[in-house]
Design a protein around this motif. Structure first.
Motif, PDB file in Angstrom:
ATOM      1  N   GLY A 297      30.367  39.857  35.491  1.00  0.00           N
ATOM      2  CA  GLY A 297      30.835  39.336  34.223  1.00  0.00           C
ATOM      3  C   GLY A 297      30.263  40.057  33.029  1.00  0.00           C
ATOM      4  N   VAL A 298      29.326  40.965  33.275  1.00  0.00           N
ATOM      5  CA  VAL A 298      28.729  41.683  32.140  1.00  0.00           C
ATOM      6  C   VAL A 298      28.701  43.174  32.477  1.00  0.00           C
ATOM      7  CG1 VAL A 298      26.694  41.872  30.687  1.00  0.00           C
ATOM      8  CG2 VAL A 298      27.166  39.742  31.845  1.00  0.00           C
TER       9      VAL A 298
ATOM     10  N   LYS B 236      36.802  27.948  42.080  1.00  0.00           N
ATOM     11  CA  LYS B 236      36.226  26.603  42.183  1.00  0.00           C
ATOM     12  C   LYS B 236      35.062  26.583  43.166  1.00  0.00           C
ATOM     13  CE  LYS B 236      40.442  23.980  41.223  1.00  0.00           C
ATOM     14  NZ  LYS B 236      41.562  23.342  41.866  1.00  0.00           N
ATOM     15  N   THR B 237      35.279  27.119  44.366  1.00  0.00           N
ATOM     16  CA  THR B 237      34.244  26.946  45.398  1.00  0.00           C
ATOM     17  C   THR B 237      33.045  27.862  45.172  1.00  0.00           C
ATOM     18  OG1 THR B 237      35.418  28.485  46.790  1.00  0.00           O
ATOM     19  CG2 THR B 237      35.807  26.154  47.218  1.00  0.00           C
ATOM     20  N   MET B 238      33.284  29.040  44.618  1.00  0.00           N
ATOM     21  CA  MET B 238      32.163  29.962  44.426  1.00  0.00           C
ATOM     22  C   MET B 238      31.545  29.810  43.042  1.00  0.00           C
ATOM     23  SD  MET B 238      33.946  33.218  46.227  1.00  0.00           S
ATOM     24  CE  MET B 238      32.586  34.324  46.469  1.00  0.00           C
ATOM     25  N   GLY B 239      32.105  28.942  42.247  1.00  0.00           N
ATOM     26  CA  GLY B 239      31.535  28.701  40.920  1.00  0.00           C
ATOM     27  C   GLY B 239      31.615  29.924  40.019  1.00  0.00           C
ATOM     28  N   LEU B 240      32.706  30.691  40.114  1.00  0.00           N
ATOM     29  CA  LEU B 240      32.818  31.899  39.286  1.00  0.00           C
ATOM     30  C   LEU B 240      33.144  31.481  37.852  1.00  0.00           C
ATOM     31  CD1 LEU B 240      34.850  34.031  41.837  1.00  0.00           C
ATOM     32  CD2 LEU B 240      32.375  33.846  41.578  1.00  0.00           C
ATOM     33  N   LYS B 241      32.449  32.118  36.895  1.00  0.00           N
ATOM     34  CA  LYS B 241      32.556  31.602  35.529  1.00  0.00           C
ATOM     35  C   LYS B 241      33.070  32.597  34.492  1.00  0.00           C
ATOM     36  CE  LYS B 241      31.067  27.461  36.512  1.00  0.00           C
ATOM     37  NZ  LYS B 241      29.754  26.916  36.565  1.00  0.00           N
ATOM     38  N   SER B 242      33.370  33.810  34.901  1.00  0.00           N
ATOM     39  CA  SER B 242      33.936  34.729  33.904  1.00  0.00           C
ATOM     40  C   SER B 242      34.909  35.681  34.576  1.00  0.00           C
ATOM     41  CB  SER B 242      32.824  35.521  33.215  1.00  0.00           C
ATOM     42  OG  SER B 242      32.301  36.459  34.117  1.00  0.00           O
TER      43      SER B 242
END
Ligand code: FAD
Ligand code: NAD
Ligand code: SF4
Ligand code: FES
Length: 811
Positions: free
Chosen positions: A327-328, A503-509
């Motif tokens: 994400g970065v 959803k399951t892996m909690g990916l946020k970006s």
């Protein structure tokens, strides 16, 4: 040659640099040595770099082994793992291990790496205080995350931030304590570091800047940190990532000359004959490197020396780094800080969230910092390394494409094609474009095969997308295997698989999805980026920060771009009902900014056409009305008829119903644009039955129609339900819109979606009152986090700047 006649080569340290050297020796002089390796860790050689990915859920431990046990057997290497060498007898030429193994040598390589520097703080020996260097540390962190919730990472450098990201992924509440005023000061300048901090904060990381830790508190186990300014922080796990110390104790106690590291010359020879040092433990011309690329270069030189080849020595390396935090995108190379001898060019785009700086000295590129878009990294690094004259090309280097040419021709494949054969693609392993293209032409047909053949992409993995790009460009195309259709060419994953993984892996970006789900293009494309941005916002309404750079230009500028480059401005006029005061203001603004055309839209709104980009914030400010969102995938308008207040046929107040709907759902992000209408009787003057959702008044209630469209393919809406009250209209509309948001693919209008899934499915999902209310609650939560974009820009100086002509270029 008989085994007994071979010279004995012993290596202390079974890590990345040492084993790479041995691989070269085996290639260059396969019959010269009988090889023995001692490793203190109980594993075969593994990719230490990937520990960050293991922690962050991007790889598992099995995947990070570089040379498995069989490799040692096949190459007749005597391997002693979990057994550290404790003695070197330099006179009698043998080493002795902890367990008592004695190994004589003709040549000895010290490849003992580094140890994490542990701050000698009071309490630093407590349980729960660790470094981040090996599999053991990684396991400790993963275990701790199951039992404890608060982690503190001391050190905001590469390692600290990668550790912190991993701990966040493991569900911990993570604070990074950094001594400096900005992060990664050894790799970044202040503007890039500030952007980085902002991005990481958006991912949930907390920062305590300019903080000096003075002690660790707790009982047997650490419970928190104390700082020199008297403040404290509670923490159950404390990771120290404040740099590394070359592991020199063994060399020092054996009488080998040491400084910060084991001192070596250009041939990696130490002060004692036949003893060499390579990797992080070695100090060459005063520098002990902490990245694999220079260490592998050292390994090449040493292998040639051991093979008896007459080859040039090692002269030191210019290094580049990339932060491996999904994400970065951050890249830095060479000397990136200004000095009286250098000049720098910078460009910063706050809307796209990118920053780029190049540093020049005597017409040569000596350093670069990239944030947000690092696609130019490989090319800039090549230029830094080659030291070629770049006079006259400075702006081209800064902008990433020849000045005056549109950026459109700047796709990854165009760039790869334009690259010279000697440009480095894989920085870690020093593999050039030419070598990879040769491998492809010689039959490598996958990134994995290219890795086995050339080593490219085998270390940090950062170059994988470029390798994949070259494969696509110079390979024979698909091998005939059935290819699964993905949402775009960057992935084979479907919409549902992606949503499920987020959803399951909690990916946020967006970048995290691209990275973790292994996209074949590092930046994604114009199809997947906006869709990921939408799915992330839909799934994580409270924490996801909309990525402007993943939106189309109209949505970034909050206005529709017109044929001539000007913009159209449509203020929100709820239910199509305006007032003399609003009309006056609109007229004054239109006159003041010489708006060439003022027009009514099909949705009963007023459109100011032909507004100049520079004028947009001023026009919005002076209109002082909310954005009408005429440019986005969102609720556009709620068209209303006159209704019962004035119309003699009207049975219900369609205007107030329409205004209520528009006020409730404005600013909502939806997969496709959404148009609503409300008619006050079945005569349906507001044409509600060709809208995404239409409400038609009947005697004693309302009919709700869905899936209509009056565009390219006209579709009459289907009756979803009949309800009695306005409140029920609100609830069914909320539930329907949220169900559409959660189920449809990005860019799918309600009409297409309804035809795909069927009206019965939608009716079944919404007919359960509990489910309907749960959907309505979720949309309410989402809406509570929306703001008016025009207002946000008017009030934010930085965002406002992006509407001025070419910003941020400083020479
Ligand atoms: C989490 C993490 C992420 C990283 N990410 C990157 C990255 O993205 N890019 C990059 O370029 N670099 C990265 N690095 C740095 C990179 O891993 C190191 O530069 C590289 O591993 C150094 O190789 P080495 O062989 O010198 O040392 P090591 O790989 O540390 O190997 C040394 C080995 O010697 C063993 N040893 C020490 N003393 C003895 C003894 N007396 N007897 C026997 N064995 C002994 C140690 O146990 C160790 O296994 C990262 C490091 C870490 C910890
Ligand atoms: N992506 C990558 O390339 C990567 C990733 C991880 C590790 N590594 C390598 O591993 C090695 C170790 O990394 P690192 O980040 O520990 O080293 P580093 O020296 O790069 O960074 C250490 C950071 O800790 C800060 N610091 C020092 N003392 C502190 C204190 N008392 N309190 C708070 N902060 C303090 C420093 O200001 C510095 O920014 C380096 O050689 C690095 O290059 C590389
Ligand atoms: S739909 Fe009915 S209430 Fe509305 S304007 Fe037409 S006739 Fe009047
Ligand atoms: S750049 Fe790190 S593996 Fe290629």
């Amino acid at each position: 040659m008989n085994m007994r006649e071979k010279k004995k080569l012993v290596m202390v340290g079974n890590g990345m640099a040492g084993v790479r050297t041995i691989e070269h020796v085996l290639k260059l002089a396969p019959d010269t040595y009988e090889i023995t390796i001692f490793g203190a860790e109980p594993y075969p050689n593994y990719n230490r770099i990937m520990l960050s990915s293991v922690l962050a859920g991007g790889a598992d431990m099995q995947e990070i082994v570089i040379n498995d046990w069989d490799w040692y057997t096949e190459n007749h290497i005597h391997l002693h793992t979990g057994d550290a060498v404790t003695v070197i007898d330099t006179t009698n030429r043998y080493v002795m291990s902890e367990s008592g193994v004695r190994a004589p040598y003709d040549a000895l390589i010290l490849a003992t790496g580094s140890n994490p520097f542990m701050l000698p703080l009071p309490g630093a020996n407590k349980e729960g205080v660790i470094g981040f260097r090996d599999i053991h540390d990684c396991n400790l962190m993963m275990e701790a995350s199951k039992k404890y919730s608060k982690a503190a990472v001391i050190g905001g450098g590469l390692l600290g931030l990668e550790a912190a990201r991993g701990l966040l992924h493991l569900g911990m509440d993570v604070s990074v304590i950094h001594i400096n005023s900005y992060l990664m000061e050894r790799q970044l300048d202040e503007p890039a570091a500030k952007l980085l901090q902002k991005e990481l904060e958006a991912q949930g990381m907390k920062f305590l800047m300019q903080k000096q830790t003075s002690g660790i508190v707790g009982g047997r186990r650490a419970e928190g940190l104390q700082f020199a300014d008297g403040t404290e922080l509670s923490a159950d796990l404390i990771v120290m990532a404040v740099g590394i110390k070359p592991n020199i104790e063994l060399a020092k106690s054996s009488g080998i000359e040491v400084g910060r590291g084991i001192i070596v010359n250009d041939y990696l020879e130490t002060s004692i004959p036949e003893i060499y040092a390579v990797g992080e433990c070695a100090e060459h011309r005063g520098i002990a490197y902490g990245l694999v690329a220079p260490l592998y270069e050292q390994g090449n030189v040493l292998a040639k020396r051991l093979a008896g080849l007459d080859a040039p020595g090692y002269e030191g390396s210019v290094t580049s780094t990339k932060l491996k935090v999904s994400g970065v995108d951050v890249f830095s190379a060479g000397y990136f800080n200004e000095s009286p001898q250098t000049r720098s060019l910078r460009i910063q785009d706050d809307i796209e969230g990118t920053y780029k700086k190049i540093v020049l000295q005597d017409d040569r590129l000596v350093g670069a910092v990239l944030f947000g878009d690092i696609s130019d990294g490989a090319e800039l690094f090549s230029k830094i390394k080659s030291g070629e004259c770049v006079a006259g090309k400075e702006k081209e280097l800064l902008l990433g494409y020849p000045a005056g040419q549109p950026a459109g021709g700047n796709s990854q494949s165009a760039r790869l094609e334009a690259m010279a054969n000697d440009e480095i693609i894989c920085g870690c392993n020093g593999v050039t474009k030419g070598t990879i293209v040769d491998a492809v032409r010689n039959g490598c047909s996958s990134v994995g095969e290219i890795k086995s053949c050339t080593k490219a992409s085998g270390s940090c993995g950062g170059c994988k997308p470029l390798v994949a790009g070259l494969l696509e460009l110079y390979g024979d195309g698909p091998s005939g295997e059935p290819v699964k259709e993905g949402i775009c060419g960057c992935t084979t994953l479907s919409r549902d698989e992606i949503v499920e993984s987020i959803k399951t892996m909690g990916l946020k970006s967006v970048k995290e999805v691209i990275h973790v789900l292994d996209w074949n293009q590092p930046e994604g494309c114009s199809k997947c980026r906006p869709s990921l941005n939408y799915y992330l916002g839909m799934i994580w309404p409270t924490e996801y920060r909309d990525e402007k750079e993943s939106r189309f230009a109209n949505e970034r500028y909050h206005a529709n771009i017109q044929k001539d480059g000007t913009f159209s401005v449509v203020p929100r006029i709820y239910g199509g009902v305006t007032s003399p005061a609003d009309l006056k203001r609109i007229a004054e603004v239109a006159e003041k900014y010489e708006v060439p055309m003022v027009k009514f839209t099909g949705g009963q709104r007023i459109d100011l056409l032909g507004v100049k980009k520079d004028d947009l914030p001023k026009v919005w400010e002076e209109l002082d009305m909310p954005s009408g969102h005429a440019y986005g995938k969102t609720l556009r308008t709620v068209k209303t008829c006159v209704g019962s207040t004035f119309c003699r046929f009207g049975t219900q107040d369609s205007i107030s119903m329409g205004i209520r709907l528009e006020k409730a759902f404005e600013r909502l992000n939806t997969p496709g644009k959404v148009k609503l209408a409300v008619s006050g009787c079945p005569r349906n003057c507001a044409e509600a039955t060709i809208k995404d959702l239409g409400v038609v008044a009947i005697d004693g209630g309302w009919e709700i129609y869905v899936g209509g469209n009056g565009g390219v393919k006209v579709r009459a809406a289907d009756l979803l339900c009949t309800v009695k009250s306005e409140d029920e209209v609100m609830e069914w509309t909320a539930a329907y819109l949220q169900y559409y948001r959660e189920q449809a693919s990005w860019n799918e209008r309600t009409a297409q979606w309804l035809e795909r899934v069927g009206l019965d499915t939608i009716k079944a999902a919404l007919s359960d009152a509990e489910e309907r209310q749960a959907l309505a609650e979720r949309i309410k939560e989402t809406l509570s986090h929306t703001t008016d974009p025009w207002k946000e820009i008017i009030e934010n100086k930085e965002l406002r700047k992006n509407f001025e002509s070419l910003q941020g270029v400083q020479v």
